[in-house]
Design a protein around this motif. Structure first.
Motif, PDB file in Angstrom:
ATOM      1  N   GLU A  78      54.639  48.910  41.036  1.00 39.72           N
ATOM      2  CA  GLU A  78      54.555  49.472  39.688  1.00 39.72           C
ATOM      3  C   GLU A  78      53.105  49.636  39.258  1.00 39.72           C
ATOM      4  N   ALA A  79      52.234  48.785  39.784  1.00 40.94           N
ATOM      5  CA  ALA A  79      50.811  48.880  39.425  1.00 40.94           C
ATOM      6  C   ALA A  79      50.240  50.221  39.849  1.00 40.94           C
ATOM      7  N   SER A  80      50.741  50.739  40.974  1.00 36.94           N
ATOM      8  CA  SER A  80      50.261  52.036  41.468  1.00 36.94           C
ATOM      9  C   SER A  80      50.802  53.200  40.639  1.00 36.94           C
ATOM     10  N   HIS A  81      51.738  52.904  39.745  1.00 37.24           N
ATOM     11  CA  HIS A  81      52.360  53.961  38.949  1.00 37.24           C
ATOM     12  C   HIS A  81      52.236  53.681  37.450  1.00 37.24           C
ATOM     13  N   GLY A  85      47.098  49.589  34.454  1.00 40.02           N
ATOM     14  CA  GLY A  85      46.432  49.588  33.154  1.00 40.02           C
ATOM     15  C   GLY A  85      46.557  48.272  32.419  1.00 40.02           C
ATOM     16  N   MET A  86      47.435  47.383  32.900  1.00 41.02           N
ATOM     17  CA  MET A  86      47.590  46.058  32.292  1.00 41.02           C
ATOM     18  C   MET A  86      46.472  45.114  32.714  1.00 41.02           C
ATOM     19  N   ILE A  87      45.729  45.505  33.755  1.00 40.26           N
ATOM     20  CA  ILE A  87      44.670  44.651  34.291  1.00 40.26           C
ATOM     21  C   ILE A  87      43.315  45.140  33.787  1.00 40.26           C
ATOM     22  N   THR A  88      42.460  44.207  33.392  1.00 39.46           N
ATOM     23  CA  THR A  88      41.118  44.562  32.938  1.00 39.46           C
ATOM     24  C   THR A  88      40.078  43.845  33.790  1.00 39.46           C
ATOM     25  N   ILE A  96      49.352  37.680  46.392  1.00 41.18           N
ATOM     26  CA  ILE A  96      50.091  36.862  47.351  1.00 41.18           C
ATOM     27  C   ILE A  96      50.703  37.754  48.424  1.00 41.18           C
ATOM     28  N   SER A  97      50.431  37.430  49.671  1.00 39.05           N
ATOM     29  CA  SER A  97      51.017  38.159  50.801  1.00 39.05           C
ATOM     30  C   SER A  97      50.956  37.263  52.021  1.00 39.05           C
ATOM     31  N   ASN A  98      52.098  36.958  52.595  1.00 35.49           N
ATOM     32  CA  ASN A  98      52.107  36.078  53.758  1.00 35.49           C
ATOM     33  C   ASN A  98      51.329  36.699  54.924  1.00 35.49           C
ATOM     34  N   SER A  99      51.519  37.986  55.135  1.00 37.98           N
ATOM     35  CA  SER A  99      50.819  38.658  56.237  1.00 37.98           C
ATOM     36  C   SER A  99      49.380  38.992  55.870  1.00 37.98           C
ATOM     37  N   GLY A 100      49.125  39.134  54.589  1.00 40.07           N
ATOM     38  CA  GLY A 100      47.804  39.546  54.141  1.00 40.07           C
ATOM     39  C   GLY A 100      47.565  41.032  54.326  1.00 40.07           C
ATOM     40  N   SER A 101      48.633  41.763  54.665  1.00 40.34           N
ATOM     41  CA  SER A 101      48.476  43.201  54.905  1.00 40.34           C
ATOM     42  C   SER A 101      49.580  44.015  54.241  1.00 40.34           C
ATOM     43  N   THR A 102      50.190  43.458  53.215  1.00 39.70           N
ATOM     44  CA  THR A 102      51.243  44.182  52.492  1.00 39.70           C
ATOM     45  C   THR A 102      50.666  45.464  51.895  1.00 39.70           C
ATOM     46  N   SER A 103      51.219  46.615  52.270  1.00 34.43           N
ATOM     47  CA  SER A 103      50.620  47.901  51.903  1.00 34.43           C
ATOM     48  C   SER A 103      50.513  48.100  50.397  1.00 34.43           C
ATOM     49  N   GLU A 104      51.547  47.700  49.648  1.00 32.15           N
ATOM     50  CA  GLU A 104      51.525  47.903  48.191  1.00 32.15           C
ATOM     51  C   GLU A 104      50.403  47.110  47.536  1.00 32.15           C
ATOM     52  N   VAL A 105      50.101  45.940  48.114  1.00 31.24           N
ATOM     53  CA  VAL A 105      49.014  45.122  47.573  1.00 31.24           C
ATOM     54  C   VAL A 105      47.664  45.713  47.972  1.00 31.24           C
ATOM     55  N   LEU A 106      47.539  46.100  49.238  1.00 33.52           N
ATOM     56  CA  LEU A 106      46.259  46.652  49.718  1.00 33.52           C
ATOM     57  C   LEU A 106      45.901  47.957  49.006  1.00 33.52           C
ATOM     58  N   THR A 107      46.910  48.721  48.605  1.00 27.61           N
ATOM     59  CA  THR A 107      46.663  50.002  47.936  1.00 27.61           C
ATOM     60  C   THR A 107      45.886  49.825  46.635  1.00 27.61           C
ATOM     61  N   ILE A 108      46.151  48.744  45.918  1.00 26.76           N
ATOM     62  CA  ILE A 108      45.509  48.575  44.610  1.00 26.76           C
ATOM     63  C   ILE A 108      44.195  47.781  44.692  1.00 26.76           C
ATOM     64  N   LEU A 109      43.854  47.267  45.899  1.00 22.08           N
ATOM     65  CA  LEU A 109      42.626  46.482  46.028  1.00 22.08           C
ATOM     66  C   LEU A 109      41.364  47.253  45.634  1.00 22.08           C
ATOM     67  N   PRO A 110      41.186  48.493  46.095  1.00 19.48           N
ATOM     68  CA  PRO A 110      39.957  49.208  45.714  1.00 19.48           C
ATOM     69  C   PRO A 110      39.828  49.388  44.199  1.00 19.48           C
ATOM     70  N   LEU A 111      40.941  49.579  43.524  1.00 18.64           N
ATOM     71  CA  LEU A 111      40.919  49.784  42.084  1.00 18.64           C
ATOM     72  C   LEU A 111      40.593  48.485  41.353  1.00 18.64           C
ATOM     73  N   ILE A 112      41.108  47.383  41.886  1.00 23.58           N
ATOM     74  CA  ILE A 112      40.790  46.076  41.305  1.00 23.58           C
ATOM     75  C   ILE A 112      39.304  45.797  41.470  1.00 23.58           C
TER      76      ILE A 112
END
Length: 322
Positions: A78-81, A85-88, A96-112
């Motif tokens: 949902e963060a990608s959509h 905007g809830m994050i400042t 949190i990601s057990n593999s450390g490579s969850t695509s949905e999490v990695l997608t928002i890393l550059p924006l964070i």
């Protein structure tokens, strides 16, 4: 078959216990760094994670929030959509990601990173992309899952949850978070009521206080007890100061002696210097005092010793203190 169920359950518990024990060595410089980053945070801790990690993340966010660290959960998809905007930049992101490579999490890393929000990760792979990008990585890797297929997240989610609890408790301790602070986060629960509710909040006051003059006859004092319904009446002198109390228990003891209830003044049979409680004390303290003394009601006074109210066990029960 029954033995099989038991053996499987005990095996799962043993594996998860080992996973928790392994966390002892992970309370290291990374953990300290994570605590320091969160303590320096001017905003909130935003927890994110997919699937089972997301479920655990919601619990961690709730625990942080209820122990003095403002926090909430954001679904990475949902963060990608729009929810990004809830994050400042004032927030800290706990990913949190057990593999450390969850695509949905990695997608928002550059924006964070672009908004300047510090990143803390919880992963089962310290060499993963997520772990390398984080200011601090909390290692929640496990030797094996409790699932015999090695597929269902079991030991890994348990280890992550425990690490989250350890983080919340460490932060709580450093903030000097108190039981009363906790109660303010839980005003609707029984703990909140016990730690926040004062005697003045639930006591009977004004005309609802059972009260008679010291020269009132016993029969009229009994009418006051019946009228006010608290199982007792206070006794006051001409100046309005409480000089005694007369309860249902006093009545039973009085009736053991021959006397004229229409002629006997209440001051002759009342209990002098009866127990009282201050109006600014916790209602839970009133309950404790009643339990200790085996009584059902208490007069209430202010810090100047003036009679301001009355409270009984039913009031505590109705308020949810019991």
């Amino acid at each position: 078959m029954t033995t099989h169920f038991k053996d499987a359950a005990l095996r799962a518990i043993a594996i998860e216990r080992d996973a928790i024990d392994a966390l002892n060595e992970r309370i290291d410089d990374h953990f300290i760094k994570a605590c320091e980053v969160i303590m320096a945070c001017q905003g909130r801790v935003v927890v994110t994670g997919m699937g089972k990690s997301g479920h655990i993340g919601k619990k961690i966010a709730a625990t942080l929030a209820s122990t003095g660290t403002p926090s909430f959960y954001v679904h990475p998809g949902e963060a990608s959509h729009g929810d990004l905007g809830m994050i400042t930049g004032q927030d800290v992101v706990l990913a949190i990601s057990n593999s450390g490579s969850t695509s949905e999490v990695l997608t928002i890393l550059p924006l964070i990173k672009r908004m300047g929000a510090p990143l803390i990760s919880m992963t089962g792979n310290p060499d993963s992309v997520l772990a390398r990008e984080a200011a601090a990585n909390l290692d929640v890797s496990v030797a094996q899952e409790a699932c015999p297929l090695g597929l269902a997240p079991t030991s890994s989610t348990t280890a992550t949850l425990v690490m989250g609890d350890a983080l919340a408790v460490a932060l709580l301790d450093d903030r000097g978070f108190s039981a009363e602070d906790f109660a303010f986060s839980h005003p609707g629960g029984s703990l909140g009521r016990r730690l926040l509710l004062r005697v003045s909040d639930i006591m009977h006051s004004g005309d609802r206080i059972p009260k008679v003059a010291e020269d009132t006859t016993l029969n009229n004092a009994l009418l006051e007890i019946s009228l006010k319904g608290l199982g007792m009446t206070t006794v006051v002198n001409r100046a309005g100061n409480m000089v005694g109390i007369f309860t249902d228990g006093d009545l039973r003891r009085t009736l053991d002696h021959p006397l004229d209830i229409h002629a006997t003044p209440i001051q002759e049979v009342m209990t002098r210097n009866g127990k009282t409680i201050f109006e600014d004390q916790l209602a839970a303290e009133a309950l404790k005092l009643m339990d200790e003394l085996k009584i059902n009601a208490l007069p209430v006074i202010n810090r100047d010793g003036e009679l301001t109210g009355a409270i009984n066990m039913h009031d505590l029960l109705k308020a949810g203190v019991i």
